[in-house]
Scaffold this active site. Structure first.
Site, mmCIF file in Angstrom:
data_model
loop_
_atom_site.group_PDB
_atom_site.id
_atom_site.type_symbol
_atom_site.label_atom_id
_atom_site.label_comp_id
_atom_site.label_asym_id
_atom_site.label_seq_id
_atom_site.Cartn_x
_atom_site.Cartn_y
_atom_site.Cartn_z
ATOM 1 N N ASP A 49 -3.536 7.482 8.581
ATOM 2 C CA ASP A 49 -4.032 7.336 9.060
ATOM 3 C C ASP A 49 -4.230 6.325 9.968
ATOM 4 O O ASP A 49 -4.590 5.159 10.761
ATOM 5 C CB ASP A 49 -5.400 6.246 8.078
ATOM 6 N N SER A 74 0.573 -1.362 0.389
ATOM 7 C CA SER A 74 0.132 0.161 -0.399
ATOM 8 C C SER A 74 0.599 1.403 0.079
ATOM 9 O O SER A 74 0.711 2.376 -0.761
ATOM 10 C CB SER A 74 -0.670 0.450 0.821
ATOM 11 N N HIS A 126 -0.396 4.466 6.811
ATOM 12 C CA HIS A 126 0.239 5.406 6.173
ATOM 13 C C HIS A 126 0.579 7.083 5.663
ATOM 14 O O HIS A 126 -0.273 7.409 7.050
ATOM 15 C CB HIS A 126 -0.707 5.440 4.620
#
Length: 390
Positions: free
Chosen positions: A354, A46, A357
């Site tokens: 968050d 991610s 990230h």
């Protein structure tokens, strides 16, 4: 006096020798011609997923994307990722996810990264734990199919307009292959294994699997590799904000979980050693090892000096008192209070988007720090990280 001078001379010679060995006797970057990368092919999790997981499963919702795209754009962030800034720096458009079929162009590369991806295959459900069904070997297999099909359709196309969204087959060997993966392997090991000894024992196998995929890409004409090591997972706020009254030594001087960072450092050490071996084995290649851990840790440990709030602050999400409410969600916490996890007032002053990230502002800071070659081995900027080394 003579002994002091002799000692200084010996130290200088040893220091020079170590530095030369560390940099593999490569030429000074000032003597190298700039590369012309026509495309970028990215593999990862991610941290560099520009929409693969969103296309395969569920897209990110608001407020993701608010700072740059002004809409959710497949990234677990308020804006751009490090890979986006790399593309911009090299004059290449943002990479289209391989798994996304709408509005995509692969003329200048493709992104095979997916959120939650690991190097090794892990027997955990994506829907339960967040581990991607697209580990690194599957991503490389996707690239293999992409390359073969692209070459076929490109050669079959009769009109130039039919080729406008396709990669040019001759450019696969000239492209830059970026890799940023490993963090989820470490996270999964901490979830699944009971002690540090067993966690450490998994690292050689993971590194060997990573090397196997680099070799596979090399067989398919990849020559220019830009490999990120893994970041300080123990500094992610999703872990640190939950720590109440830690035992002595559990956290380091910057509030990061020491055991997790120790494993990340061991992983990086073994990855660095493997890269050195791969350079010898894959002689027609340029393989850059990039110390992303150091870049991220320096930002976290000097957050306020770099214009950011405390590194433990989370812009979008709630991870306290046994609750995990992710960005953009509305849920009730243990005491019955309903919480909506919208964005903070100014994401540009926060490092963590968050809890897991990084924000666009932090990604931009990190990208600028690593692209000049200061944290690379060999110490070349990304614009000169290509084969052959002139």
């Amino acid at each position: 006096m003579m002994n002091s001078l002799l000692g200084a001379l010996v130290i200088s010679i040893v220091g020079f020798t170590i530095t030369a060995a560390h940099n593999d006797n490569v030429m000074d970057s000032t003597t190298l011609a700039a590369c012309e990368f026509p495309a970028i092919y990215n593999f990862g999790d991610s941290n560099s997923d520009t929409g693969g997981m969103a296309a395969a499963f569920y897209p990110m919702g608001e407020p993701c994307g608010e700072s740059y795209f002004h809409r959710p754009a497949g990234r677990g962030c308020d804006g751009r990722l490090i890979i986006d800034f790399i593309a911009e720096h090299l004059g290449v458009p943002h990479l289209s996810p391989y798994l996304d079929t709408l509005g995509t162009s692969y003329r200048h590369g493709a992104n095979f990264a997916t959120g939650g991806a690991t190097i090794r295959r892990i027997n955990e459900s994506w829907f339960v734990t967040g581990v991607s069904p697209f580990p690194l070997d599957i991503q490389v297999e996707h690239f293999t199919q992409f390359k073969e099909r692209t070459t076929y359709f490109y050669n079959q196309a009769k009109e130039t307009s039919d080729k406008s969204r396709l990669a040019i087959p001759e450019e696969f060997s000239k492209a830059l292959y970026t890799m940023d993966i490993g963090q989820n392997d470490i996270a999964a090991a901490f979830r699944m294994l009971p002690n540090m000894e067993q966690i450490r024992a998994t690292i050689p196998g993971i590194i060997n699997q990573f090397a196997a995929q680099v070799r596979d890409l090399y067989k398919k004409e990849a020559r220019n590799f830009w490999i990120h090591n893994t970041g300080p997972i123990g500094c992610l706020p999703v872990a640190t904000v939950k720590v109440k009254d830690p035992a002595p030594g559990y956290l380091d001087e910057h509030g990061c979980v020491k055991d997790q960072n120790d494993i990340a450092l061991e992983f990086n050490k073994q990855l660095s050693n493997m890269v050195i071996k791969l350079r010898i084995e894959l002689q027609e290649s340029a393989i850059s090892y990039v110390d992303l851990y150091r870049a991220k840790y320096e930002l976290i440990s000097n957050a306020k000096n770099q214009g950011f709030e405390e590194a433990s602050m989370i812009c979008c999400g709630y991870h306290e008192n046994g609750n995990d409410i992710w960005c953009g969600k509305k849920e009730r916490i243990n005491n019955g209070t309903e919480i909506y996890t919208g964005s903070c007032d100014d994401p540009s002053t926060v490092i963590s988007w968050d809890g897991v990230h990084y924000t666009e502002a932090a990604n931009h800071w990190i990208a600028n720090y690593i692209m000049n070659g200061y944290l690379s081995n060999p110490p070349h900027p990304i614009t000169k990280a290509c084969y052959p080394l002139h």
